[in-house]
Structure formats: structure tokens, C-alpha cells
Design a protein around this motif. Structure first.
Motif, PDB file in Angstrom:
ATOM      1  N   GLU A  77      -4.199  -9.163   3.579  1.00 49.76           N
ATOM      2  CA  GLU A  77      -4.930  -8.139   4.333  1.00 49.76           C
ATOM      3  C   GLU A  77      -4.793  -6.780   3.663  1.00 49.76           C
ATOM      4  O   GLU A  77      -5.753  -6.020   3.552  1.00 49.76           O
ATOM      5  N   GLU A  78      -3.574  -6.470   3.237  1.00 50.94           N
ATOM      6  CA  GLU A  78      -3.283  -5.109   2.772  1.00 50.94           C
ATOM      7  C   GLU A  78      -4.071  -4.734   1.523  1.00 50.94           C
ATOM      8  O   GLU A  78      -4.394  -3.570   1.313  1.00 50.94           O
ATOM      9  N   THR A  79      -4.362  -5.721   0.678  1.00 52.27           N
ATOM     10  CA  THR A  79      -5.062  -5.426  -0.576  1.00 52.27           C
ATOM     11  C   THR A  79      -6.542  -5.759  -0.480  1.00 52.27           C
ATOM     12  O   THR A  79      -7.255  -5.686  -1.485  1.00 52.27           O
ATOM     13  N   LEU A  87      -3.618  -8.806  18.101  1.00 55.92           N
ATOM     14  CA  LEU A  87      -2.611  -7.830  18.526  1.00 55.92           C
ATOM     15  C   LEU A  87      -2.038  -7.184  17.275  1.00 55.92           C
ATOM     16  O   LEU A  87      -1.769  -7.867  16.283  1.00 55.92           O
ATOM     17  N   HIS A  88      -1.868  -5.879  17.303  1.00 56.58           N
ATOM     18  CA  HIS A  88      -1.374  -5.159  16.118  1.00 56.58           C
ATOM     19  C   HIS A  88      -0.626  -3.921  16.584  1.00 56.58           C
ATOM     20  O   HIS A  88      -0.928  -3.394  17.659  1.00 56.58           O
ATOM     21  N   VAL A  89       0.343  -3.451  15.808  1.00 58.64           N
ATOM     22  CA  VAL A  89       0.957  -2.162  16.144  1.00 58.64           C
ATOM     23  C   VAL A  89      -0.048  -1.059  15.834  1.00 58.64           C
ATOM     24  O   VAL A  89      -0.861  -1.179  14.921  1.00 58.64           O
ATOM     25  N   ASP A  93       3.917  -4.496  11.156  1.00 57.55           N
ATOM     26  CA  ASP A  93       2.513  -4.499  10.732  1.00 57.55           C
ATOM     27  C   ASP A  93       2.074  -5.913  10.361  1.00 57.55           C
ATOM     28  O   ASP A  93       2.609  -6.497   9.410  1.00 57.55           O
ATOM     29  N   GLY A  94       1.119  -6.442  11.102  1.00 59.76           N
ATOM     30  CA  GLY A  94       0.595  -7.774  10.807  1.00 59.76           C
ATOM     31  C   GLY A  94       1.443  -8.881  11.405  1.00 59.76           C
ATOM     32  O   GLY A  94       0.952  -9.708  12.180  1.00 59.76           O
ATOM     33  N   VAL A  95       2.729  -8.874  11.064  1.00 63.07           N
ATOM     34  CA  VAL A  95       3.622  -9.964  11.465  1.00 63.07           C
ATOM     35  C   VAL A  95       3.651 -10.107  12.987  1.00 63.07           C
ATOM     36  O   VAL A  95       3.608 -11.223  13.522  1.00 63.07           O
TER      37      VAL A  95
HETATM   38 ZN   LIG Z   1      -1.842  -4.747   9.442  1.00 64.95          ZN
END
Ligand SMILES: [Zn+2]
Length: 323
Positions: free
Chosen positions: A103-105, A123-125, A75-77
Motif C-alpha cells: 500500500e505504502e509504495t 478500519l484505519h488509524v 498503520d494498516g496492521v
Molecule cells: Zn495505511
């Protein structure tokens, strides 16, 4: 594959890398090194976001390196690592790679980015089971679902759990339970709705519940369908975020390099949504999530082949856009 090793290196810093924490700092430091190896010049903006640039890029790609406490590796990485790979391969093309903060918060970093590109591809999962069910490795994201959130309160009457006959009760939790099932019935055809929080008063095993508050989180791909969903559930949203449609050159570039790929609306918010809301033409490329699409969990997984396909496709799309 170098990208997979890099996912592992970021994960090795810490599973939990909160926004603006030393763990997120360490991830940004690693990524800065990789950006420079790819021939990019790095700088950090006022929001703490890390940028790697070649020339004066109109086109950016990237994602985030912070994570939730129960995070997996992708996620993200993957979006940052893939963008760096693309920049490395497109060595003659002006391109920007960005690692957004927190991003998450938030997203917080992408809201504080200052200057904006003319096009952005993230690009993201997928973080869901749709591509796995379709048997498709990659999907093109055409927008982000709108979201309405609110609280609904049910008032009943506290009574003795032993002496009050069933037909003499006014049980707030029984009403709330009916409502939870009603919410589930209202969400269909790509809309989703969730009651995730319940507060019971007095929350005692031998007292008929007097008051119950439940949260509602309702999401739908278009404004009209979100409005209809809220009306069907029958609640007053405290927060309403309108759906975002992606459009323009980035979406066309993805369609060009990935003809016939499935198109999805993302149920989750992403940094790309923040840029799209700021007026930047944006598109996203989803890589299939395995294990039923589990995310924010250590079992989060995408296959090596799918990751490789994702990087190839991102590189091709950025090449189309930046040339
Ligand atoms: Zn993410």
C-alpha cells in the motif's frame, strides 16, 4: 487483548516491511495463520494479496501489512487485525478479510485484486489530530481528498554574493520563498498545500541562486475546491487525482452503528480509495491517533480502549452489511 498482541507480533518481524519483501511475506504468513484460526479459508490472488474467507462473501474488510522505514505499529496492521477479530466474532456470517500488498509504495496490491466485493469497510488509524482535538474515539470517513501535484520553477540570475548590491539582484530563491508563503495562505478550511521539495541551482553559499524548482502538493475534499485551490496557488498540476466520495451500504452501516459520530474526509490515500474508484461501495472507520496524530513514526499511538471500540464498531457494521 489479542489484537494488541498481534500488532506487536507484526512489528517484531521488522519495523520496515516494504511491499513484496521477505518482511511483508512474513507478516502475511502470520496473518494467514490468524485467519485460519478464525475459521477462514485462505488463498493468495495474482497480486499477492492474502484473502481469508468464510463462504462466498459479498462483504470484505481489511487493510495492509507493509510499512514505511520509520513506521509505527498501527498503520494498516490494525485494519487487518481488526477485520480478523470481527470475522472470528461473526462466526456464522460469510465474510472476507483481505491483507493488501504494497500500500505504502502504491497502492499496488489493491489495484491487482481481480474480483471485487459488493461492499468494503476499512478500519484505519486516523494518522492526524482531528479526532483527538474533537475528543472523539472514532470517526466515519466519507471520502478521500483530491490531490494535485506539480513543480514550479523560478528563474533568476547567478551573481557574486559579495559584489552584487541587493538592489541589483535577481534572486530565484527569494521569489521561491515568497511563493512558499503564498501556498500556505491559499490553503484554508480543510484544504492543505505543501512545498516539500526545493532544488536550488547552483546551490553554492557564495552565489546568488539562479534557478529554483519547488514541488507543490495541494489537496481538497471536493473537485471544485481542489480546482479553486490550484487556481489560487497558480500552478500547472503534473498529476491530478480527483476526490473520491464514499457512499452506499457501507457508509449507511457505519452511520447506523455509530450514530452522531464525527464525519471526516481523509487527506491520505488508502486501499479503500482504490476499491471505491473501481466502483465498490466503500466506507472507512478511523480510530483516534494520539500524540498529536503522529504517524509513519514510532510514536504512532492509539489507546487500548479506542482500539477495542474500533473493533466492536467494525464488527457491528460488518454484521449489518453481511447479514
Ligand atoms: Zn495505511
Amino acid at each position: 487483548m489479542r489484537a494488541l498482541d498481534r500488532l506487536q507480533e507484526i512489528a517484531a518481524i521488522a519495523q520496515y516491511r516494504p511491499g513484496y519483501s521477505p518482511e511483508e511475506d512474513a507478516a502475511h504468513e502470520l496473518a494467514a495463520g490468524w485467519m485460519r484460526e478464525a475459521g477462514l479459508e485462505t488463498h493468495v490472488d495474482a497480486g499477492g494479496n492474502l484473502h481469508g474467507r468464510r463462504g462466498l462473501p459479498r462483504v470484505w474488510s481489511g487493510s495492509h501489512l507493509d510499512s514505511v522505514p520509520t513506521a509505527g505499529r498501527f498503520d494498516g496492521v490494525l485494519g487487518v487485525v481488526a477485520a480478523i477479530e470481527a470475522a472470528d466474532r461473526l462466526s456464522d456470517v460469510p465474510l472476507g478479510v483481505v491483507a493488501f500488498r504494497a500500500e505504502e509504495t502504491g497502492p499496488h496490491g489493491s489495484r491487482r485484486v481481480g474480483e471485487l466485493p459488493e461492499a468494503f469497510v476499512e478500519l484505519h488509524v486516523e494518522q492526524g489530530p482531528v479526532l483527538e482535538r474533537l475528543g472523539e474515539p472514532l470517526g466515519i470517513v466519507t471520502g478521500v481528498a483530491g490531490q494535485a501535484r506539480g513543480v514550479v520553477t523560478f528563474d533568476g540570475r547567478a551573481d557574486h554574493a559579495g559584489t552584487t548590491p541587493m538592489d541589483a539582484r535577481d534572486d530565484a530563491l527569494v521569489e521561491a520563498a515568497r511563493f512558499v508563503l503564498h501556498v500556505r495562505e491559499c490553503a484554508r478550511d480543510g484544504a492543505v498545500a505543501t512545498v516539500g521539495e526545493v532544488e536550488v541551482e547552483p546551490n553554492a553559499s557564495n552565489v546568488v541562486p539562479a534557478r529554483v524548482r519547488v514541488s507543490v502538493d495541494a489537496r481538497a475534499p471536493t473537485a471544485g475546491r481542489l480546482e479553486a485551490l490550484v487556481a489560487a496557488i497558480g500552478f500547472e498540476p503534473g498529476t491530478l487525482v480527483q476526490p473520491v466520495d464514499f457512499s452506499g451500504a457501507p457508509l449507511e452501516a457505519l452511520r447506523q452503528v455509530l450514530p452522531g459520530a464525527p464525519e471526516l474526509v481523509s487527506g491520505a490515500g488508502h486501499d479503500a480509495m482504490v476499491l471505491a474508484s473501481a466502483g465498490v461501495p466503500v466506507a472507512m472507520l478511523f480510530v483516534r491517533s494520539l500524540n498529536g496524530g503522529v504517524s509513519h513514526h514510532p510514536d504512532e499511538l492509539s489507546s487500548d480502549d479506542d482500539v477495542a471500540r474500533g473493533i466492536d464498531t467494525l464488527t457491528a457494521a460488518l454484521g449489518v452489511l453481511a447479514r
